[in-house]
Design an enzyme around this catalytic site. Structure first.
Site, PDB file in Angstrom:
ATOM      1  N   GLY A 249     -21.669 -35.380 -39.121  1.00  0.00           N
ATOM      2  CA  GLY A 249     -21.710 -33.974 -38.770  1.00  0.00           C
ATOM      3  C   GLY A 249     -20.762 -33.188 -39.663  1.00  0.00           C
ATOM      4  N   ILE A 250     -20.675 -31.889 -39.405  1.00  0.00           N
ATOM      5  CA  ILE A 250     -19.791 -31.048 -40.193  1.00  0.00           C
ATOM      6  C   ILE A 250     -18.410 -31.008 -39.550  1.00  0.00           C
ATOM      7  CG2 ILE A 250     -20.370 -28.898 -38.991  1.00  0.00           C
ATOM      8  CD1 ILE A 250     -20.382 -27.574 -41.818  1.00  0.00           C
ATOM      9  N   GLY A 251     -17.360 -31.046 -40.363  1.00  0.00           N
ATOM     10  CA  GLY A 251     -16.020 -30.955 -39.817  1.00  0.00           C
ATOM     11  C   GLY A 251     -15.036 -31.858 -40.536  1.00  0.00           C
ATOM     12  N   GLU A 272     -28.476 -34.965 -41.327  1.00  0.00           N
ATOM     13  CA  GLU A 272     -28.917 -33.571 -41.282  1.00  0.00           C
ATOM     14  C   GLU A 272     -28.262 -32.755 -42.392  1.00  0.00           C
ATOM     15  OE1 GLU A 272     -26.387 -31.244 -38.085  1.00  0.00           O
ATOM     16  OE2 GLU A 272     -26.786 -33.285 -37.439  1.00  0.00           O
TER      17      GLU A 272
END
Length: 471
Positions: A249-251, A272
């Protein structure tokens, strides 16, 4: 190069149609329309056909067509439009439609909220819509959102008239294939990417050249702190096997995990999104994609968000396969890859394993994104070797525990307690799958911040009426 690009696109779009099942796209934008060409217009005239009550898709993240959004806002005011709704994922840049005089005419329906719209969402100026990312394209295909127009940002047409959706194919392909009106901003800085993002210029109704040279939106990647580095190290050393297929994920925490994987071998990417962190692993041959079942040899992604260096790397690079997110994030597709390792972050997690990731108490923060899509895909991996991971610091910068007795009032559960397998903080790994509530509380307290353990143990007893224990 072009023949590979176009033929691959047709092949992949057939795949997307199968994914959509009976909900077929209304048009195929990769195929040229003989005798048709777009009307080249100024920014001032680009949105002239948008009317009151229209539903308008907006291309997002790095590809956010900021000049078109400014034009739309001005058009709405000049023509006294009402009830125009914008449907989009995370947008970047200015938000002129939230200003006084425009906000009562144009309103966002945010399917994933970025920093620039959080205030508007939480102040009632914009709407927030929860949806699994892989299902967002179905909102357009099934007609839950009936689009009237799409505002997109594309690479220049080549000698055969083909443009690319560039950095964000995600939900954009489903939008343009289900929009009667396509308004495109063409830009030499938009990379030409391979996969589902091909659109023939004849499919575009209005084409704007004025914004050529507009800089794509870039992600500000800050330095990792000690907590994040430690979490990344724990994940890399204990949960990521050689030959694993990664989703991140983003982060900061997923970034830290990538940074710690330099000595791994034959990693694959099916995710994704990714950012600059993959470039170093490609250069070090840690990523080879050689073990993957889905498009071996290629990085599969739905959108990217990073630096100009990353965007330049994508341009005309067949190593990167951009896909419709209805296909990329489908757990039934994800599970086919080997050793799927999904690394996602969270805002807080309660002692039973409920994960909050899209909100802070009553305040909306982001969205579901693909967290559940990949947590589930990893859990049901065909080889039984998947690792669904939720990673978060044990304590916030304000000294508040992120492992909590109960989730904060108003907060939303993104990943349910039944989905959760591994939880990682800087103090270790809690494995929750197959554990009862008493055992889960014990595992999570072990990886909580030492200053919080006594109070968490007492809270667990108060809630469960039994002491947390391993057996």
């Amino acid at each position: 190069m072009l023949s590979r690009l176009t033929s691959r696109s047709f092949g992949t779009s057939a795949s997307c149609s199968r994914t959509a099942g009976v909900f077929r796209d209304k048009r195929e934008v990769a195929f040229p329309i003989a005798g048709k060409s777009p009307k080249v217009v100024s920014l001032a005239d680009a949105c002239r056909e948008i009317k009151s009550g229209d539903n308008v898709f907006v291309h997002g993240i790095a590809a956010t067509p900021t000049p078109l959004l400014q034009s739309l806002s001005e058009h709405a005011v000049a023509n006294n439009l009402k009830g125009v709704k914008l449907h989009h994922l995370h947008l970047e840049g200015a938000t002129p439609w939230t200003a006084d005089g425009v906000k009562d005419r144009v309103r966002s329906n945010s399917l994933f909220t970025g920093h620039n719209l959080r205030g508007a969402v939480n102040n009632g100026i914009a709407d927030f819509n929860s949806c699994f990312l892989y299902e967002v394209p179905l909102l357009f295909r099934k007609g839950a959102i009936k689009l009237n127009a799409s505002l997109i940002h594309v690479s220049p047409p080549d000698a055969f008239g083909y443009c690319s959706l560039g950095t964000s194919v995600d939900t954009a392909r489903a939008a343009v294939t289900n929009s009667p009106l396509i308004i495109a901003m063409v830009n030499k800085n938009m990379p030409r990417t391979f996969g589902d993002g091909v659109i023939h210029v004849s499919q575009i109704d209005y084409l704007v050249n004025e914004a050529d040279g507009f800089e794509l939106h870039q992600r500000n990647i800050g330095a990792q702190n000690d907590q994040e580095k430690k979490i990344g190290q724990i994940i890399a050393e204990n949960l990521v096997d050689n030959g694993a297929t990664l989703q991140m994920g983003i982060g900061a925490v997923p970034d830290a995990a990538l940074s710690a994987l330099s000595n791994h071998k034959d990693l694959g990417i099916h995710t994704e999104m990714f950012s600059d962190g993959v470039l170093d692993l490609i250069e070090k041959n840690a990523i080879t994609n050689s073990k993957k079942a889905i498009h071996p040899g290629k990085l599969v992604v739905s959108f990217v968000y990073g630096s100009t260096k990353l965007y330049n790397y994508l341009n005309d690079n067949p190593l990167i396969e951009f896909g419709d997110v209805n296909w990329v994030n489908d757990p039934a597709v994800v599970r086919k890859n080997p050793k799927v390792t999904a690394i996602n972050s969270a805002v807080e997690i309660d002692l039973t394993g409920q994960v909050v990731a899209d909100s802070v108490g009553k305040r909306f923060l982001s969205g579901f994104g693909g967290q559940v899509d990949f947590i589930r895909g990893a859990a049901i991996g065909n080889d039984g070797l998947g690792k669904p991971i939720i990673a978060l610091p044990s304590i916030s910068k304000k000294g508040q525990s992120k492992i909590v007795p109960t989730i904060n009032e108003g907060a939303g559960v993104v990943t349910s307690r039944a989905h959760v397998h591994y939880v990682v903080t800087e103090f270790g790994i809690a494995q929750l799958w197959g554990k009862n509530m008493r055992q889960r509380a014990y595992e999570l307290i072990k990886i909580s911040h030492p200053s919080q353990r006594e109070s968490l143990e007492k809270a667990a007893f108060d809630r469960l009426k039994v002491m947390p224990s391993a057996d």
